[in-house]
Design an enzyme around this catalytic site. Structure first.
Site, PDB file in Angstrom:
ATOM      1  CD  GLU A  74      34.406  49.392  -9.726  1.00 21.14           C
ATOM      2  OE1 GLU A  74      34.987  48.596  -8.895  1.00 21.14           O
ATOM      3  OE2 GLU A  74      33.797  49.098 -10.299  1.00 21.14           O
ATOM      4  CG  HIS A  93      32.015  47.473  -5.819  1.00 19.79           C
ATOM      5  ND1 HIS A  93      30.664  47.265  -6.744  1.00 19.79           N
ATOM      6  CD2 HIS A  93      32.649  47.565  -7.121  1.00 19.79           C
ATOM      7  CE1 HIS A  93      30.700  47.188  -7.895  1.00 19.79           C
ATOM      8  NE2 HIS A  93      31.881  47.344  -8.218  1.00 19.79           N
ATOM      9  CG  HIS A  95      32.570  43.268 -10.612  1.00 20.34           C
ATOM     10  ND1 HIS A  95      33.401  43.582 -11.540  1.00 20.34           N
ATOM     11  CD2 HIS A  95      32.087  44.286  -9.935  1.00 20.34           C
ATOM     12  CE1 HIS A  95      33.819  44.774 -11.443  1.00 20.34           C
ATOM     13  NE2 HIS A  95      32.867  45.319 -10.860  1.00 20.34           N
ATOM     14  CE1 TYR A 120      19.896  36.791  11.524  1.00 22.56           C
ATOM     15  CE2 TYR A 120      18.356  35.157  10.959  1.00 22.56           C
ATOM     16  CZ  TYR A 120      18.990  35.768  11.896  1.00 22.56           C
ATOM     17  OH  TYR A 120      19.040  35.424  13.343  1.00 22.56           O
ATOM     18  CG  HIS A 160      29.162  47.507 -11.980  1.00 28.91           C
ATOM     19  ND1 HIS A 160      29.282  48.756 -12.127  1.00 28.91           N
ATOM     20  CD2 HIS A 160      29.999  46.962 -11.439  1.00 28.91           C
ATOM     21  CE1 HIS A 160      30.720  49.005 -11.632  1.00 28.91           C
ATOM     22  NE2 HIS A 160      31.128  47.783 -11.243  1.00 28.91           N
TER      23      HIS A 160
HETATM   24 ZN   LIG Z   1      32.516  47.344 -10.228  1.00 32.25          ZN
END
Ligand SMILES: [Zn+2]
Length: 212
Positions: A74, A93, A95, A120, A160
């Site tokens: 990724e 990133h 999941h 916030y 995702h």
């Molecule tokens: Zn991912």
């Protein structure tokens, strides 16, 4: 200790912390940080809970491998964010479960997925657009992310997970956690009459705390 060595240690420490708190699992999730001459990135097929500072991927400014293990598949998501966010020093990133759940809901506002539940969230994440679904590894996803990153420091990939930038690694981690907890709150509040922040309060926060 050099700045790069310190950053390597920080990536490992944050990776382990996020893994242990189940913000990501298996070998999912990746972290990157900007260097003066490129990036450090977590390698492919490795758990964020068991990173080795010496084996982190080092990339040059063009995204080519300089040293360490092969980068996460990724990688292009991270580079797409950096290309559009001049002040971003780190990208995360994950999941993370609740954010992924929200990314699968029908009928959400694709320009701004989560409502203004807390101050916030507005201060750390701001507006969160949904990037349409593409299969893993599809380079068209990078283009779709870039298109949203021009105006947003964080995006949510449909079915995702989130991609979040920060002006430091610390800021990126905080924003990612804020996003995940807000997604959790949103799901908890589902079906209950809820008082969100009113538009004037949200505008005042956006003015006072612009997100870089
Ligand atoms: Zn991912």
């Amino acid at each position: 200790m050099s700045a790069e060595a310190k950053l390597r240690e920080e990536i490992v420490r944050y990776g382990q912390s996020m893994f242990e708190r189940r913000l990501t699992f298996g070998s999912s999730g990746n972290i990157s940080a900007r260097l003066d001459d490129g990036w450090l990135m977590t390698p492919t097929n490795v758990s964020l809970g068991r990173l080795d500072p010496a084996r982190l991927t080092k990339l040059d400014e063009k995204g080519n491998l300089v040293s360490g293990d092969a980068p996460t598949k990724e990688k292009f998501l991270h580079i797409a964010m950096y290309r559009e966010r001049a002040k971003a020093r780190a990208v995360i990133h994950l999941h993370s479960t609740h954010s992924v759940a929200v990314s699968c809901l029908e009928g959400i506002d694709t320009d701004d997925v989560l409502p203004p539940i807390t101050a916030y969230y507005i201060m750390r994440v701001g507006r969160l657009p949904l990037v349409p679904y593409y299969p893993p590894g599809d380079e068209a996803l990078a283009e779709a992310v870039r298109a949203k990153a021009t105006k947003h420091s964080a995006v949510l990939l449909a079915n995702h997970g989130p991609v979040v930038t920060g002006t430091s690694l610390d800021a990126a981690v905080n924003a990612t956690e804020e996003l995940e907890e807000t997604a959790r709150l949103y799901l908890m509040l589902h079906g209950r009459e809820t008082r969100f922040l009113d538009p004037a309060a949200v505008e005042a926060l956006r003015k006072k705390y612009p997100i870089e």
